[in-house]
Design a protein around this motif. Structure first.
Motif, PDB file in Angstrom:
ATOM      1  N   LYS A   1       0.909  -7.058   8.227  1.00  0.00           N
ATOM      2  CA  LYS A   1       1.067  -5.729   7.629  1.00  0.00           C
ATOM      3  C   LYS A   1       2.184  -5.030   8.383  1.00  0.00           C
ATOM      4  CE  LYS A   1      -1.859  -1.957   6.045  1.00  0.00           C
ATOM      5  NZ  LYS A   1      -3.212  -1.484   5.850  1.00  0.00           N
TER       6      LYS A   1
ATOM      7  N   GLY B   1       0.842  -1.193   0.000  1.00  0.00           N
ATOM      8  CA  GLY B   1       0.000   0.000   0.000  1.00  0.00           C
ATOM      9  C   GLY B   1       0.872   1.236   0.000  1.00  0.00           C
TER      10      GLY B   1
ATOM     11  N   ASP C   1      -8.317  -2.449   5.590  1.00  0.00           N
ATOM     12  CA  ASP C   1      -7.628  -1.181   5.381  1.00  0.00           C
ATOM     13  C   ASP C   1      -8.483  -0.008   5.872  1.00  0.00           C
ATOM     14  OD1 ASP C   1      -5.929   0.802   4.724  1.00  0.00           O
ATOM     15  OD2 ASP C   1      -6.086   0.605   2.558  1.00  0.00           O
TER      16      ASP C   1
ATOM     17  N   ASN D   1     -10.560  -1.910  -1.106  1.00  0.00           N
ATOM     18  CA  ASN D   1     -10.578  -2.126   0.346  1.00  0.00           C
ATOM     19  C   ASN D   1     -11.600  -3.169   0.788  1.00  0.00           C
ATOM     20  OD1 ASN D   1      -8.535  -0.329   0.620  1.00  0.00           O
ATOM     21  ND2 ASN D   1      -9.760   1.347   1.438  1.00  0.00           N
TER      22      ASN D   1
ATOM     23  N   GLU E   1      -4.510   2.454  12.624  1.00  0.00           N
ATOM     24  CA  GLU E   1      -5.375   1.459  11.967  1.00  0.00           C
ATOM     25  C   GLU E   1      -5.706   0.312  12.930  1.00  0.00           C
ATOM     26  OE1 GLU E   1      -3.973   0.205   8.111  1.00  0.00           O
ATOM     27  OE2 GLU E   1      -5.444  -1.424   8.056  1.00  0.00           O
TER      28      GLU E   1
ATOM     29  N   GLY F   1      -7.416   2.506   7.589  1.00  0.00           N
ATOM     30  CA  GLY F   1      -6.468   3.536   8.013  1.00  0.00           C
ATOM     31  C   GLY F   1      -7.018   4.952   7.969  1.00  0.00           C
TER      32      GLY F   1
END
Ligand SMILES: Nc1ncnc2c1ncn2[C@@H]1O[C@H](COP(=O)(O)OP(=O)(O)OP(=O)(O)O)[C@@H](O)[C@H]1O
Length: 362
Positions: A39, A19, A153, A137, A56, A155
């Motif tokens: 991640k 990402g 995701d 996503n 996140e 975030g």
């Protein structure tokens, strides 16, 4: 250089994706052999940057235990990097759209939409707005969860309820948009504080995109970035000619969608479609009879070469504390660093990166 082992217990297996801020690896647990995803984000070298992963992880904690959101097994610092160990997911909805020659049948749209709405609804029920609803996503689960649509995701997620008072945060205007330009609601272009309705409108844009394969504002020409954003905004206005015509050539449920999301369920009933989870990528009979798969819809490299990595998505707008980065593709990738507070935002610096091959989200 890829790590061989993460958190001592997980053996690196392959790259699953990359990402804007982090890399996602497939790993297996050394003792149980179970496959998970990790991640990883290195702490930013420049002091003006802030790591996004701890934030996140905090958003995920709010949604803990609910199906359709990846389970988080562990999060924290390991080997100097921020790490989230989470449930492994399958292909994203964007990957699957490409696999199905660029767009889905109405039946698949209905089956996906219900699950996508439910995910957003659950996040809203926990006081979180997503602010970046996009096909990249959402991903399908794997193995016995292969029919389950996941939202991951998070975030850019944000609490819309003030945890101290339990009240809705006050409405503000004159903000710089956060999210992905292609799907964001017209309100975001107008600089209004995002709320639940903006997630739902963005979902409407997502569904139209998945049905038609593209949105009218994709690939338009404008002499400058500002002019382009303004033109896209005009095109998204619900009363505007472009949006009205676009909705008019879409199934009738889409005009109702913006008032009432659940009309998709009615269409399933009316057509007598059963929830057999035979999505287009499993059973292409619902798609138009096609010849060969167009070049631009060739299977994503990651289906055949899991070692390859994704390039950063350039046009994601990201808000971090009082800073905002706007990345826009125009031959090269530009990241504009802005100070948000006090309003109006002021440009601090623009960073240029080499051109990448990933298509623009604009
Ligand atoms: N749990 C997971 N299982 C399998 N693949 C995943 C998982 N999480 C992420 N990925 C893959 O890694 C890619 C990048 O992950 P993600 O979008 O979370 O990173 P990001 O840095 O937040 O990206 P963005 O630029 O969208 O903000 C995804 O597109 C997906 O292909």
């Amino acid at each position: 250089m890829l790590p061989l082992r993460v958190c001592r217990l997980y053996q690196f297996n392959k790259v699953l994706g990359q990402g804007s801020f982090s890399e996602v690896y497939g790993v297996f647990h050394l003792t149980s052999g179970g496959e998970t995803a990790i991640k990883v984000e290195m702490p930013p070298e420049e002091d003006w940057k802030v790591a996004t992963l701890p934030y996140e992880a905090a958003i995920h904690r709010h949604l803990r235990g609910h199906y359709g959101f990846p389970s988080i097994f562990w999060s924290g610092m390991d080997g100097g990097a921020h790490v989230i160990v989470m449930e492994r997911l399958g292909a994203t909805i964007e990957d699957l759209r490409r696999l199905c020659r660029g767009h889905f049948s109405m039946k698949t749209i209905c089956m996906l939409a219900e699950q996508m709405i439910t995910r957003i609804e659950f996040a809203h029920s926990r006081g979180i707005i997503i602010r970046d609803v996009k096909p990249h996503n959402f991903a399908m689960g794997i193995k016995r969860r292969a029919n389950l649509v996941y939202l991951f995701d998070l975030g850019l997620g944000k609490l819309y309820v003030d945890p101290t008072t339990g009240q809705h945060k006050p409405f503000r205007e004159g903000l710089v948009g956060v999210g992905t330009v292609r799907y964001a609601s017209a309100n975001v272009h107008a600089g209004k504080e995002q709320g639940r309705r903006d997630d739902i409108i963005a979902l409407g844009h997502n569904l139209l995109y998945l049905l038609h394969g593209r949105l009218p504002w994709q690939g338009i020409y404008a002499p400058s970035i500002e002019a382009k954003l303004r033109r896209i905004w005009e095109m998204k206005e619900p009363e505007g000619k472009v949006m009205r015509e676009f909705i008019a050539r879409s199934p009738p449920e889409f005009s109702a969608f913006f008032n009432h999301c659940y009309s998709l369920r009615d269409r399933m009933k009316k057509e007598g479609w059963s929830y057999d989870w035979r999505f287009d990528w499993l059973d292409p009979s619902g798609l138009e009879a096609g010849t060969l798969m167009a070049d631009c819809y060739k299977i994503d490299e990651r289906f055949v070469n899991l070692e390859s990595t994704e390039l950063p998505q350039p046009s994601v707008l990201v808000e971090l504390d009082h800073l905002l980065f706007i990345g826009i593709t125009k031959g090269t990738v530009e990241w504009h660093l802005l100070k948000l507070d006090p309003q109006p935002p002021t440009l601090i610096k623009t960073y240029h990166f080499a051109a990448h091959t990933k298509p623009s989200n604009l």
